[in-house]
Design an enzyme around this catalytic site. Sequence first.
Site, short mmCIF file in Angstrom:
data_model
loop_
_atom_site.label_atom_id
_atom_site.label_comp_id
_atom_site.label_asym_id
_atom_site.label_seq_id
_atom_site.Cartn_x
_atom_site.Cartn_y
_atom_site.Cartn_z
N GLY A 41 0.82 -1.20 0.00
CA GLY A 41 0.00 0.00 0.00
C GLY A 41 0.86 1.25 0.00
N CYS A 42 0.34 2.32 0.57
CA CYS A 42 1.06 3.59 0.60
C CYS A 42 2.43 3.44 1.26
CB CYS A 42 0.23 4.62 1.37
SG CYS A 42 1.07 6.20 1.63
#
Length: 205
Positions: A41-42
């Site tokens: 993810g981020c």
Amino acid sequence: MKPAFTLLLFLTALSLCAVESTNSPNMNTTNSTELATVGGGCFWCTEALFQMLPGVKSVTSGYAGGHTENPTYKQVCEGITGHAEVIQIEFDPQKVSYEKILETFWEAHDPTTLNRQGADTGTQYRSIILYHSPAQKAAAEKSKTAAQKDFSQPIVTEIVPLTKFYKGEDYHQNYYRTNPNQGYCRAVIQPKVEKFEKKLKAQPK
């Protein structure tokens, strides 16, 4: 004089070779480090957690797993590069194993959501392990199998060879520590950091 001069040159050459051998990156010394590259993810989130893990020397946010050379953050966010947001972790294998890196990786994100982490959606947020060697590939596959018991849904994490890692823009580096009061950092990253910090403190020294 000539034999003595030749001997001096020979001894000098030996000395230079010894220095070169000592500085070789292939030398197995206690100061040597290894690399691991993962995406969950981020990269602001995963960077913040892995920076806390003992034995980790540095964490660099960037892009990998796609086809576009030298991608920009804007291009990656548009989903046209094939790259995922990833972090490259430099760690001391004498202090933390690759297996521990992987264990932390499973804890740092939800590997069962395809191309999504929380509200962040798109292939750039996919769960991915990019191995640097056959040994890392084997360890990643074994770790994935072991981690499955902790999740009710199937793990969708990709395990692929790393072909090229592109470092992200400077403002992405050390993001949480530099911007702790930013909205996303306070709402999303801070709770994860606090939870991970408690776990680290509870572990035996």
